[in-house]
Motif scaffolding. Structure first.
Motif, PDB file in Angstrom:
ATOM      1  N   PHE A 100       3.772  -1.728  -2.567  1.00 40.64           N
ATOM      2  CA  PHE A 100       2.697  -2.372  -3.333  1.00 40.64           C
ATOM      3  C   PHE A 100       1.402  -2.437  -2.527  1.00 40.64           C
ATOM      4  O   PHE A 100       0.575  -3.325  -2.734  1.00 40.64           O
ATOM      5  CB  PHE A 100       3.137  -3.781  -3.756  1.00 40.64           C
ATOM      6  CG  PHE A 100       4.133  -3.781  -4.883  1.00 40.64           C
ATOM      7  CD1 PHE A 100       3.723  -4.006  -6.191  1.00 40.64           C
ATOM      8  CD2 PHE A 100       5.469  -3.537  -4.653  1.00 40.64           C
ATOM      9  CE1 PHE A 100       4.623  -3.992  -7.233  1.00 40.64           C
ATOM     10  CE2 PHE A 100       6.395  -3.517  -5.683  1.00 40.64           C
ATOM     11  CZ  PHE A 100       5.972  -3.741  -6.982  1.00 40.64           C
ATOM     12  N   TYR A 136      -4.590  -8.416  -4.037  1.00 38.46           N
ATOM     13  CA  TYR A 136      -3.828  -9.291  -4.924  1.00 38.46           C
ATOM     14  C   TYR A 136      -2.571  -9.792  -4.216  1.00 38.46           C
ATOM     15  O   TYR A 136      -2.081  -9.178  -3.269  1.00 38.46           O
ATOM     16  CB  TYR A 136      -3.410  -8.537  -6.191  1.00 38.46           C
ATOM     17  CG  TYR A 136      -4.552  -8.054  -7.055  1.00 38.46           C
ATOM     18  CD1 TYR A 136      -5.668  -8.845  -7.294  1.00 38.46           C
ATOM     19  CD2 TYR A 136      -4.510  -6.779  -7.628  1.00 38.46           C
ATOM     20  CE1 TYR A 136      -6.703  -8.390  -8.090  1.00 38.46           C
ATOM     21  CE2 TYR A 136      -5.546  -6.311  -8.429  1.00 38.46           C
ATOM     22  CZ  TYR A 136      -6.648  -7.125  -8.656  1.00 38.46           C
ATOM     23  OH  TYR A 136      -7.665  -6.675  -9.447  1.00 38.46           O
ATOM     24  N   ASP A 137      -2.039 -10.892  -4.700  1.00 38.68           N
ATOM     25  CA  ASP A 137      -0.736 -11.384  -4.245  1.00 38.68           C
ATOM     26  C   ASP A 137       0.358 -10.772  -5.114  1.00 38.68           C
ATOM     27  O   ASP A 137       0.115 -10.417  -6.273  1.00 38.68           O
ATOM     28  CB  ASP A 137      -0.659 -12.913  -4.353  1.00 38.68           C
ATOM     29  CG  ASP A 137      -1.689 -13.620  -3.487  1.00 38.68           C
ATOM     30  OD1 ASP A 137      -2.179 -12.997  -2.529  1.00 38.68           O
ATOM     31  OD2 ASP A 137      -2.007 -14.791  -3.779  1.00 38.68           O
ATOM     32  N   ILE A 138       1.559 -10.664  -4.558  1.00 38.55           N
ATOM     33  CA  ILE A 138       2.712 -10.276  -5.382  1.00 38.55           C
ATOM     34  C   ILE A 138       3.779 -11.362  -5.266  1.00 38.55           C
ATOM     35  O   ILE A 138       4.032 -11.875  -4.179  1.00 38.55           O
ATOM     36  CB  ILE A 138       3.291  -8.896  -4.996  1.00 38.55           C
ATOM     37  CG1 ILE A 138       3.824  -8.882  -3.568  1.00 38.55           C
ATOM     38  CG2 ILE A 138       2.265  -7.805  -5.195  1.00 38.55           C
ATOM     39  CD1 ILE A 138       4.592  -7.616  -3.219  1.00 38.55           C
ATOM     40  N   ASP A 157      -2.009  -2.731  -4.353  1.00 33.95           N
ATOM     41  CA  ASP A 157      -2.351  -4.063  -4.848  1.00 33.95           C
ATOM     42  C   ASP A 157      -2.669  -5.021  -3.704  1.00 33.95           C
ATOM     43  O   ASP A 157      -3.617  -5.799  -3.781  1.00 33.95           O
ATOM     44  CB  ASP A 157      -1.191  -4.634  -5.666  1.00 33.95           C
ATOM     45  CG  ASP A 157      -0.940  -3.859  -6.947  1.00 33.95           C
ATOM     46  OD1 ASP A 157      -1.901  -3.676  -7.721  1.00 33.95           O
ATOM     47  OD2 ASP A 157       0.200  -3.432  -7.182  1.00 33.95           O
ATOM     48  N   LYS A 180       5.575 -10.287 -10.566  1.00 37.69           N
ATOM     49  CA  LYS A 180       4.213 -10.061 -11.052  1.00 37.69           C
ATOM     50  C   LYS A 180       3.233  -9.890  -9.907  1.00 37.69           C
ATOM     51  O   LYS A 180       3.501 -10.266  -8.762  1.00 37.69           O
ATOM     52  CB  LYS A 180       3.769 -11.213 -11.950  1.00 37.69           C
ATOM     53  CG  LYS A 180       3.894 -12.600 -11.328  1.00 37.69           C
ATOM     54  CD  LYS A 180       3.584 -13.682 -12.371  1.00 37.69           C
ATOM     55  CE  LYS A 180       3.822 -15.071 -11.811  1.00 37.69           C
ATOM     56  NZ  LYS A 180       3.532 -16.128 -12.806  1.00 37.69           N
ATOM     57  N   VAL A 181       2.104  -9.308 -10.251  1.00 38.37           N
ATOM     58  CA  VAL A 181       0.966  -9.176  -9.347  1.00 38.37           C
ATOM     59  C   VAL A 181      -0.078 -10.173  -9.819  1.00 38.37           C
ATOM     60  O   VAL A 181      -0.409 -10.220 -11.010  1.00 38.37           O
ATOM     61  CB  VAL A 181       0.393  -7.747  -9.376  1.00 38.37           C
ATOM     62  CG1 VAL A 181      -0.821  -7.637  -8.464  1.00 38.37           C
ATOM     63  CG2 VAL A 181       1.461  -6.736  -8.977  1.00 38.37           C
TER      64      VAL A 181
END
Length: 704
Positions: free
Chosen positions: A198, A234-236, A201, A460-461
């Motif tokens: 990821f 972004y966080d995941i 992201d 989710k992202v």
């Protein structure tokens, strides 16, 4: 009229000037960019000016409840431009600053710092690194109040060059699942785990700023120059349960040391959603310690011949293709069976099982029984057997959320590895390779009434409180087999634990369904005495909540079969989850049948302690006991002491007891005790009277 003409003339002159000025600017820009562009770029290089990337702050990786699994923390390289400060500020503060630097960094003496900084000022050196170790944000705030530094960068010359470090609050927990990234010499990002999978992201978008090259090859950003702001990553949010991950890690590690194995892996999945709640991978390093050094659950190094856990797929194909009954019988002979010359099948039992039912074939994990059935019904159509495996989701990759997924391998008719032995050997989990995740996904489908789900590790992202992208439950196959087949297989899996190769982990509290696996490892074309052991299953069997697989590679101590190596780990994990996540109220024995609020609650414990307490409280009581441990009953206004019978070698009933009494009884019987809550014991994971086996762990819940 004259005034109007005068105004128009002035407007035209002004407009002409603007146009001419714009043309001059355009020509100048064109000259700088294209005609003399290389000249100015050369001057910029000579002066050490360059636009460089400013890295964005990397996003966080979160657990299922939002706990931080990985985050980026700012650290700062502390440097100093001693030429910036006014003489009065520098001379007044340099000695005090040197003392503080020496005491804080402990790398040089105060005299050495003072001498070096004065020399740097005299030599007009504009960038002097003060320590090899970076400082944290809180330490930066402290240093910012020191003499000279408190004047700031523009007047005091202090430079805090920001560097971000990836920090994992839970240390090495799930390290290979979380993963990492790095850049190779070509600047290409590489890595492992979620950090790499990821990365797009998490990384965000880097900005740009104008930097000046300093002596020593360092670059320093120019203050107040034009720059392009970076966009943070972004966080995941993952599906991982931190508490469960830690428990599985400790349980697996203890077992690996006990068996002195090469590596081990555990995956726990939520049946209805496909969410992975724990994924543990521990391998032995050069110091003979077990650490998260590779993702054996998913990666290619963990792809192996599954052995007898694969018999579930063989039995599913047989039940779908034929009308065989669990009561039909198979002659397994005296422990060996020859399909062709040099193609001899053996059972674990030295003298074989003789003629046994299909149910017993599965429970006892008879190689001969399974292979004879598959050979009988599929030898003339092996392609059909493979088509069944394909519909079960066992022949292709799962397209998992994490990059680096190991691909399954299955021999096929006409291929280089196919022979007359292939079909019988495939039926018992040889001549094919799969990852633990792929096997667990199949078992999870059986637990989930035939619905094959894609395993999910990331929910989710997110960007702050906003969801950028979510990953919902994804169905790969709505029904892998008929309801009839499912019903039979579910009973077979329960039978393995009730009466078969995994009966050592049978629980009186709840039912477990599963299958053991033991594979002899191939080396130089020959099977060796090295083993790959596993256990895959789900629980509670009547209403499955979690599925789980445990694999242990090459155990060298205390057992070599899946039932004695991998299955006990499964049981410890299922016990923990049952008590903390799944527990259904047990039918309590009457311990205090009273509605009278005037009487204190005296439930269970040591007779002599409780008698003293009753006497001091002035309570009426009478004995009905013959030993030191009692339950209580109430008859009118009198407490009756009732025997709490404690049979040697069995689990005692500690419900109603204080923690002290419960721990005394349980630990004296060799049980390992895990405690949750406060107060008196209200439930225990092992039923009273259960026979105790070495190494058993019991969970007790307390409430006030």
């Amino acid at each position: 009229m004259g005034i109007r003409r005068s105004i128009l003339t002035r407007v035209r002159i002004a407009f002409a000037c603007v146009v001419i000025y714009a043309i001059i600017i355009f020509v100048k820009v064109f000259d700088i960019q294209f005609v003399n562009g290389e000249k100015w770029r050369r001057i910029a290089r000579e002066n050490g000016l360059q636009y460089r990337e400013v890295e964005a702050t990397r996003g966080n990786i979160l657990s299922d409840n939002g706990s931080l699994l990985a985050t980026s923390l700012p650290f700062y390289e502390v440097a100093f431009d001693p030429t910036v400060a006014q003489d009065e500020v520098f001379d007044k503060g340099i000695d005090s600053l040197s003392v503080l630097l020496a005491g804080f960094f402990k790398e040089k003496t105060a005299d050495e710092y003072s001498r070096e900084l004065r020399e740097a000022r005299n030599n007009n050196r504009k960038y002097k690194v003060l320590s090899v170790e970076p400082v944290s944000y809180q330490e930066k705030k402290i240093l910012s109040q020191w003499p000279i530094f408190k004047e700031g960068r523009s007047k005091g010359g202090v430079i805090f060059d920001s560097r971000e470090r990836r920090f994992m609050p839970f240390d090495a927990l799930a390290r290979r699942t979380i993963g990492f990234t790095w850049k190779d010499t070509a600047g290409t990002t590489k890595g492992r785990g979620l950090e790499f999978s990821f990365n797009k992201d998490l990384a965000g978008v880097n900005g740009q700023a104008l930097y000046q090259r300093l002596s020593g090859g360092r670059w320093s950003p120019l203050i107040d120059q034009d720059h392009t702001s970076s966009e943070n990553g972004y966080d995941i949010q993952t599906t991982l349960d931190v508490e469960l991950q830690e428990f599985c890690t400790n349980t697996l590690k203890n077992s690996l040391y006990r068996h002195w194995a090469n590596y081990g892996s555990v995956i726990v999945m939520e049946v209805e959603t496909g969410e992975i709640k724990a994924m543990v991978n521990l391998g032995k390093n050069a110091q003979a310690e077990y650490v998260e050094n590779y993702n054996y659950a998913v990666g290619s190094q963990g792809v192996a011949e599954p052995g007898s856990t694969f018999k579930l797929a063989s039995m599913m194909a047989l039940l779908e293709e034929t009308k065989i009954s669990v009561n039909d019988t198979v002659d397994t002979g005296e422990g060996t069976y020859e399909f062709y010359e040099d193609c001899q099948m053996r059972d674990a039992a030295l003298y074989g099982y003789g003629r046994i039912s299909v149910q017993s074939v599965f429970e006892k994990s008879s190689n001969i029984g399974i292979s004879k059935l598959v050979f009988q019904h599929f030898n003339d159509k092996p392609e059909k057997f493979l088509r069944y495996l394909e519909s079960f989701g066992l022949t292709e990759s799962l397209n998992f959320q994490m990059k680096g997924e190991g691909l399954p391998f299955i021999s096929k008719p006409g291929g280089e590895t196919w022979s007359g032995c292939s079909l019988p050997w495939m039926s018992i989990g040889y001549e094919l390779k799969m990852s633990p995740l792929q096997i667990l996904t199949f078992f999870n489908a059986v637990a989930n009434q035939g619905i094959l789900l894609k395993p999910r590790l990331v929910k989710k992202v997110i960007d702050g409180n906003k969801t950028v992208r979510s990953y919902d439950r994804e169905v790969l196959n709505k029904k892998v087999c008929s309801d009839r087949t499912l019903s039979i297989l579910q009973k077979m899996l329960i039978g393995v634990v009730e009466r078969g190769t995994a009966k050592g982990i049978k629980s009186e509290e709840y039912k477990i369904a599963g299958k053991t696996g033991t594979t002899q490892k191939l080396r130089n074309g020959q099977y060796t005495q090295s083993y790959y052991t596993s256990f895959a299953g789900y629980f509670p069997a009547d209403k499955p909540k979690y599925s789980c697989i445990v694999v242990i590679d090459n155990p060298t101590n205390a057992g070599k079969y899946g039932g004695e190596v991998a299955a006990p780990i499964f049981r410890q994990i299922s016990d923990m989850l049952y008590v903390k996540r799944v527990y259904k109220e047990m039918e309590h024995q009457p311990v205090l049948a009273t509605e009278e609020p005037a009487l204190p609650v005296i439930r269970s414990g040591n007779f002599y302690d409780l008698k003293v307490l009753a006497d001091k409280l002035g309570l009426k009581h009478m004995p009905m006991n013959t030993n030191a441990w009692v339950h209580t009953q109430l008859k009118n206004d009198t407490i009756q002491w009732v025997d709490n019978r404690l049979e040697e070698g069995s689990v005692p009933d500690v419900r109603g007891m204080t923690l002290r009494d419960a721990m005394y009884l349980l630990e004296n019987r060799g049980l390992k005790v895990k405690v949750f809550g406060n107060g008196r014991v209200v439930r225990q994971s092992l039923n009273p009277g259960t026979r105790i086996k070495k190494g058993y762990q019991i969970y007790i819940s307390l409430e006030s």
